[in-house]
Design a protein around this motif. Structure first.
Motif, PDB file in Angstrom:
ATOM      1  N   THR A   1      63.392-103.132  -9.926  1.00 20.16           N
ATOM      2  CA  THR A   1      64.732-102.574 -10.122  1.00 20.16           C
ATOM      3  C   THR A   1      65.595-103.512 -10.949  1.00 20.16           C
ATOM      4  O   THR A   1      66.345-103.097 -11.834  1.00 20.16           O
ATOM      5  N   LEU A   2      65.469-104.804 -10.608  1.00 19.26           N
ATOM      6  CA  LEU A   2      66.268-105.810 -11.274  1.00 19.26           C
ATOM      7  C   LEU A   2      66.039-105.767 -12.777  1.00 19.26           C
ATOM      8  O   LEU A   2      66.971-105.847 -13.566  1.00 19.26           O
ATOM      9  N   TYR A   3      64.789-105.638 -13.158  1.00 16.18           N
ATOM     10  CA  TYR A   3      64.464-105.671 -14.569  1.00 16.18           C
ATOM     11  C   TYR A   3      64.850-104.371 -15.260  1.00 16.18           C
ATOM     12  O   TYR A   3      65.342-104.370 -16.370  1.00 16.18           O
ATOM     13  N   ARG A   4      64.628-103.261 -14.570  1.00 20.91           N
ATOM     14  CA  ARG A   4      64.890-101.976 -15.203  1.00 20.91           C
ATOM     15  C   ARG A   4      66.346-101.533 -15.114  1.00 20.91           C
ATOM     16  O   ARG A   4      66.855-100.885 -16.007  1.00 20.91           O
TER      17      ARG A   4
ATOM     18  N   LEU B   1      76.472-103.871 -28.153  1.00 16.82           N
ATOM     19  CA  LEU B   1      75.318-103.317 -27.441  1.00 16.82           C
ATOM     20  C   LEU B   1      74.214-104.365 -27.399  1.00 16.82           C
ATOM     21  O   LEU B   1      74.130-105.235 -28.273  1.00 16.82           O
ATOM     22  N   LEU B   2      73.371-104.277 -26.359  1.00 17.18           N
ATOM     23  CA  LEU B   2      72.304-105.268 -26.191  1.00 17.18           C
ATOM     24  C   LEU B   2      70.952-104.580 -26.173  1.00 17.18           C
ATOM     25  O   LEU B   2      70.840-103.418 -25.779  1.00 17.18           O
TER      26      LEU B   2
ATOM     27  N   THR C   1      81.089-100.479 -19.438  1.00 20.46           N
ATOM     28  CA  THR C   1      81.498 -99.388 -18.563  1.00 20.46           C
ATOM     29  C   THR C   1      81.304 -99.806 -17.112  1.00 20.46           C
ATOM     30  O   THR C   1      80.668-100.820 -16.832  1.00 20.46           O
ATOM     31  N   THR C   2      81.869 -99.058 -16.184  1.00 19.07           N
ATOM     32  CA  THR C   2      81.729 -99.432 -14.771  1.00 19.07           C
ATOM     33  C   THR C   2      80.268 -99.447 -14.344  1.00 19.07           C
ATOM     34  O   THR C   2      79.840-100.320 -13.604  1.00 19.07           O
ATOM     35  N   ARG C   3      79.505 -98.450 -14.833  1.00 17.11           N
ATOM     36  CA  ARG C   3      78.066 -98.482 -14.569  1.00 17.11           C
ATOM     37  C   ARG C   3      77.341 -98.702 -15.893  1.00 17.11           C
ATOM     38  O   ARG C   3      77.669 -98.061 -16.890  1.00 17.11           O
ATOM     39  N   PRO C   4      76.357 -99.641 -15.900  1.00 17.30           N
ATOM     40  CA  PRO C   4      75.650 -99.899 -17.143  1.00 17.30           C
ATOM     41  C   PRO C   4      75.021 -98.621 -17.682  1.00 17.30           C
ATOM     42  O   PRO C   4      74.615 -97.746 -16.913  1.00 17.30           O
ATOM     43  N   GLN C   5      74.960 -98.535 -18.994  1.00 15.21           N
ATOM     44  CA  GLN C   5      74.502 -97.309 -19.618  1.00 15.21           C
ATOM     45  C   GLN C   5      73.375 -97.650 -20.585  1.00 15.21           C
ATOM     46  O   GLN C   5      73.435 -98.657 -21.283  1.00 15.21           O
ATOM     47  N   THR C   6      72.337 -96.845 -20.601  1.00 13.70           N
ATOM     48  CA  THR C   6      71.242 -97.067 -21.542  1.00 13.70           C
ATOM     49  C   THR C   6      71.181 -95.909 -22.527  1.00 13.70           C
ATOM     50  O   THR C   6      71.197 -94.744 -22.124  1.00 13.70           O
ATOM     51  N   LEU C   7      71.155 -96.237 -23.829  1.00 17.22           N
ATOM     52  CA  LEU C   7      71.127 -95.211 -24.860  1.00 17.22           C
ATOM     53  C   LEU C   7      69.748 -95.170 -25.500  1.00 17.22           C
ATOM     54  O   LEU C   7      69.068 -96.188 -25.577  1.00 17.22           O
ATOM     55  N   ALA C   8      69.372 -93.990 -25.955  1.00 17.73           N
ATOM     56  CA  ALA C   8      68.117 -93.839 -26.689  1.00 17.73           C
ATOM     57  C   ALA C   8      68.449 -93.321 -28.085  1.00 17.73           C
ATOM     58  O   ALA C   8      68.489 -92.114 -28.311  1.00 17.73           O
ATOM     59  N   PRO C   9      68.702 -94.221 -29.041  1.00 17.68           N
ATOM     60  CA  PRO C   9      69.209 -93.818 -30.352  1.00 17.68           C
ATOM     61  C   PRO C   9      68.220 -92.958 -31.139  1.00 17.68           C
ATOM     62  O   PRO C   9      68.639 -92.180 -31.990  1.00 17.68           O
ATOM     63  N   LEU C  10      66.927 -93.124 -30.892  1.00 16.12           N
ATOM     64  CA  LEU C  10      65.941 -92.463 -31.736  1.00 16.12           C
ATOM     65  C   LEU C  10      65.622 -91.043 -31.294  1.00 16.12           C
ATOM     66  O   LEU C  10      65.178 -90.221 -32.081  1.00 16.12           O
TER      67      LEU C  10
END
Lengths: 275, 371
Positions: free
Chosen positions: B233-236, B281-282, B359-368
Motif C-alpha cells: 500500500t505504501l508504495y502504491r 507533478l511527480l 490536493t487533499t487526497r493524492p491523485q494519479t493521472l494517466a496522461p497517455l
C-alpha cells in the motif's frame, strides 16, 4: 629516498644523546640517592632507618596513603560516572573544576586550608571551641593530600568512559540487570586498567606530596612529619646521610610504583594482542 | 504481545525556564500506534525523524513527556527498562567486550536475582540452544573483537532473546554491516520471526529493508507519523508527497496548465482532469517510456546524458532545456536495444503516470490513456 633520521650515523647519534641525557638527568640522581644513603655503611643506614622520628614519619606517610587512596578511588569513580553518564546543567563546569588541584600550586592549596581551618580561619574558631584540631595534626595532612590527589582517578577514567560510551550499560539494563550488577559486571571490568593506573598515580602523589603538606603540618618532629618533610628537616640539620636514607625510601616507593605501572601496561598490551 | 502506543510525545532541551521556543527541539509529536501480537513493524524515516527516539521510549531507555505505552494489558509507561521484559538490539551491537560469546548471551540469565536464576546447567543448555539458533555454537569461547560484524550482531540477537522477551526492539540492526551480510541477516531475521512469533519493532533508514522485512511500515519525518501501511500500500498509495519521495527516486515536472494540457517551454503533456494554473507533478523512473517519436498526448523532447546498463533494468539520465533537474528513467534491456540508446541521443519521454500531491487526497493521472 631516505627519510629524515634514516641515515645510520644520525640515528646512532640521536639514540646516543637520548641515552646520555636519560642517564644524566634520571638515572644518576637515583643512584646518587642510594649512594649517599649508604655512604657510611649499611649499619648506619639501618640505624638511621630505625630512628624513632623516621619511623613515625613512615607511619604517618602510610596512614595518609591508606586514607587518601580509597577515598579518592571512590570519589574519582563517582565523579567520572557522573560526568560521562549524565547530562545536567553545570556538567562542563564540573569537568573544569576537577582540574583545580592540578592548576594551583600545592603551597597555595595548603594556605587555603590554613585559612579555612586554622585557628584564625573561617571554621577555625568553631573547631577550636569544640576542641577539634585539624591544622598541625594528621587530619589536616590527610585533607590537603586528598585535595591535591583528587583529580588523578577521575582524569584517567573520564576520557576512557567517554570513548566507551554507555551502550554496554544500556544493553545490560535491557537485560534486567540491577544498577550494582551493571557496575560490577560491565562498567568495572571495562575501566579496571585505567582505575588501577589512577590509583597508582594517586598513591605516588599521596606519599610524595611536599608543598601543601609542609604548610599545614607545622613540622612537629615525630608527630606531623611525613617522609618528604622528614627528608627536608634532616637535611636542614646537616644530617645528610639521614636525609638520604629517608629519601631512598621514597625513591624505592617510586621505583615500585613505576614497576607496577609497567607491569600493568605490559599486561594490557598482551591482552590486546591476544584478542 | 501487542503494543499500544498512545499520545507519546517528547521534547528535548531545557524546559520550564520561562523561555518560549529556543533551545528546544520537538523530537516527537504526539504519536499513536497499535501493533498486533506477532507483528513485525518497521519504523522508517530519515535521520532526525524521531524513529530512534520512539523506539527508545518503547524500550524505556528514554522517558516520554506524555502519553502511555501498553504491552498487552500491562501499562508499562512508568515501568523501568529492566522490568519491561524487552529484548533490545543495538546498531553497534553493544556486546560486553570483556566477556566471551557464551557469557554475553548468558548475561541476562546470570544477572537475575539468585532466587529466580536458573541452575548453571539450565543456563548452559539455554545459551547453547540460542547459539545454535544463530549458528554460532562453535564460537562460544570467542571474544566479540574476534568476530565479524554480522556474527556480533547475531550474538547480540541471541543475547536479546535469552530472556524470552515479550517484545523485540531493534535499532538500525543492520546499519553497520555491508550490503551482502545485511541481505543475509534480513532474510534470517524474517525467518526467525516467523518461527518464534515475537512482536518486534525495528528502526531503519533503508527503504528497501523496511519494505522487505515489515508486515507494516511506519514512515516518519520530523517527529511525525506520515503513514502507517503495508509495504504494498505504501508504495502504491503513498499518503503524501513526503512518503512518495522518500520511498524511491522521483522525477519532477513543473509547468502551466491550460485546458488539461501542461506546457513547459517547448514540452507539453496531457493532464486529464487537472484545473488551470501552475502545477508540479511527480513521476517514478519506471513510469517513463522512451520513444523516437512524440505522441499526440505527450511531446517531451529529452536527450540522454548517461546510461547505466547494469542490473535488471537500464538506468538512463535525461536532460532538456525545459527541465530544472535531470530525470532518471529505468527501461527494459529490450527497449534499450531496440532504441539503440547512446549518450547524446534525442528521444521523447512518454509518462505512463503522473502524481500530484497538492490536493487533499493524492491523485494519479494517466496522461497517455484516452479518457
Amino acid at each position: 629516498m631516505i627519510r629524515i633520521g634514516d641515515a645510520p650515523r644520525v640515528r646512532r647519534l640521536l639514540i646516543g644523546v637520548a641515552l646520555a641525557l636519560t642517564a644524566l638527568f634520571l638515572l644518576l640522581p637515583l643512584v646518587a640517592i642510594f649512594a649517599q644513603a649508604l655512604m657510611s655503611g649499611i649499619d648506619v643506614y639501618w640505624q638511621n632507618l630505625s630512628d624513632a622520628y623516621t619511623l613515625a614519619a613512615i607511619g604517618l606517610t602510610l596512614l595518609v596513603a591508606v586514607i587518601t587512596v580509597p577515598v579518592n578511588l571512590v570519589f574519582g569513580v563517582f565523579l567520572a560516572w557522573l560526568v560521562t553518564r549524565f547530562e545536567f546543567p553545570g556538567r562542563r563546569l564540573l569537568q573544569t573544576l576537577i582540574d583545580i588541584p592540578f592548576a594551583v600550586s600545592p603551597v597555595v592549596a595548603g594556605l587555603v586550608y590554613l585559612l579555612l581551618y586554622g585557628r584564625n580561619g573561617w571554621l577555625g574558631g568553631w573547631l577550636d571551641a569544640n576542641d577539634i584540631q585539624i591544622m598541625f595534626a594528621w587530619p589536616g595532612i590527610v585533607l590537603v593530600t586528598l585535595f591535591v590527589t583528587c583529580p588523578f582517578v577521575a582524569r584517567e577514567l573520564i576520557p576512557l568512559m567517554q570513548a566507551q560510551g554507555s551502550r554496554e550499560e544500556e544493553a545490560a539494563v535491557t537485560l534486567g540487570a540491577s544498577g550494582w550488577t551493571i557496575f560490577r559486571r560491565v562498567t568495572l571490568p571495562n575501566i579496571r586498567h585505567a582505575l588501577l593506573y589512577g590509583v597508582i598515580l594517586t598513591n605516588a602523589r599521596a606519599v610524595g606530596e611536599f608543598g601543601a603538606v609542609s604548610v599545614v603540618a607545622g613540622a612537629i618532629r615525630g608527630e606531623t612529619n611525613t617522609l618528604p618533610l622528614q627528608v627536608e628537616q634532616l637535611y636542614q640539620d646537616y644530617n645528610t646521610v639521614g636525609a638520604f636514607t629517608s629519601a631512598s625510601l621514597l625513591a624505592l616507593l617510586a621505583l615500585l610504583t613505576l614497576a607496577a605501572k609497567a607491569a600493568l601496561e605490559w599486561r594490557a598490551a598482551r591482552r590486546e594482542t591476544a584478542t | 504481545m501487542s503494543i499500544r502506543i498512545s499520545q507519546i510525545d517528547k521534547t528535548y532541551g531545557n524546559k520550564g525556564h520561562g523561555r518560549k521556543d529556543d533551545g528546544r527541539t520537538r523530537a516527537l509529536e504526539p504519536i499513536d500506534l497499535d501493533i498486533q501480537d506477532g507483528e513485525l513493524i518497521g519504523l522508517l524515516g530519515p535521520s532526525g525523524s524521531g524513529k530512534t527516539t520512539l523506539l527508545r521510549i518503547v524500550a524505556g531507555l528514554e522517558q516520554a513527556d506524555g502519553g502511555s505505552i501498553h504491552f498487552g494489558e500491562r501499562d508499562v509507561t512508568h515501568v523501568h527498562v529492566r522490568d519491561r521484559r524487552i529484548g533490545f538490539v543495538f546498531q553497534h551491537y553493544a556486546l560486553f567486550r570483556h566477556m566471551n560469546v557464551f557469557d554475553n548471551v548468558a548475561f541476562g540469565l546470570t544477572a537475575m536475582p539468585r532466587a529466580q536464576r536458573p541452575s548453571s546447567g539450565e543456563i548452559r543448555n539455554r545459551v547453547m540452544q540460542l547459539l545454535e539458533m544463530v549458528r554460532l555454537q562453535d564460537f562460544a569461547e570467542r571474544f566479540p573483537a574476534q568476530l565479524s560484524g554480522g556474527q556480533q550482531q547475531r550474538v547480540s540477537l541471541a543475547r536479546a532473546l535469552a530472556l524470552k522477551p515479550d517484545v523485540l526492539l531493534l535499532d538500525e540492526p543492520f546499519g553497520a554491516l555491508d550490503a551482502k551480510v545485511r541481505q543475509e541477516l534480513r532474510r534470517w531475521l524474517r525467518h526467525l520471526h516467523e518461527e518464534l512469533h515475537f512482536t518486534s519493532l525495528f528502526v531503519t533508514h533503508d527503504q528497501e529493508e523496511a519494505l522487505e522485512l515489515s508486515d507494516r511500515v511506519v514512515v516518519m519525518s520530523n517527529g511525525r507519523v506520515e503513514q502507517i501501511a503495508t509495504p504494498d500500500t505504501l508504495y502504491r498509495q503513498p499518503a503524501n508527497r513526503f512518503v512518495f519521495e522518500f520511498l524511491g527516486d522521483v522525477n519532477r515536472l513543473e509547468g502551466d496548465i491550460e485546458e488539461e494540457v501542461l506546457t513547459c517551454g517547448n514540452a507539453r503533456v496531457a493532464v486529464p482532469g487537472v484545473e488551470n494554473g501552475r502545477q508540479e507533478l511527480l513521476l517514478r523512473p519506471h513510469e517513463i517510456r522512451l520513444d523516437e517519436q512524440p505522441s499526440p498526448r505527450a511531446h517531451l523532447p529529452v536527450s540522454v546524458t548517461a546510461v547505466v546498463p547494469v542490473g535488471a533494468e537500464v538506468r538512463i539520465e535525461l536532460e532538456a532545456d525545459w527541465l530544472g533537474e535531470p530525470w532518471l528513467a529505468t527501461i527494459s534491456h529490450a527497449d534499450f536495444e531496440r532504441l539503440a540508446i547512446t549518450r547524446g541521443k534525442r528521444l521523447y519521454a512518454q509518462p505512463s503516470r503522473l502524481h500530484r500531491f497538492d490536493t487533499t487526497r493524492p491523485q494519479t493521472l494517466a496522461p497517455l490513456s484516452v479518457s
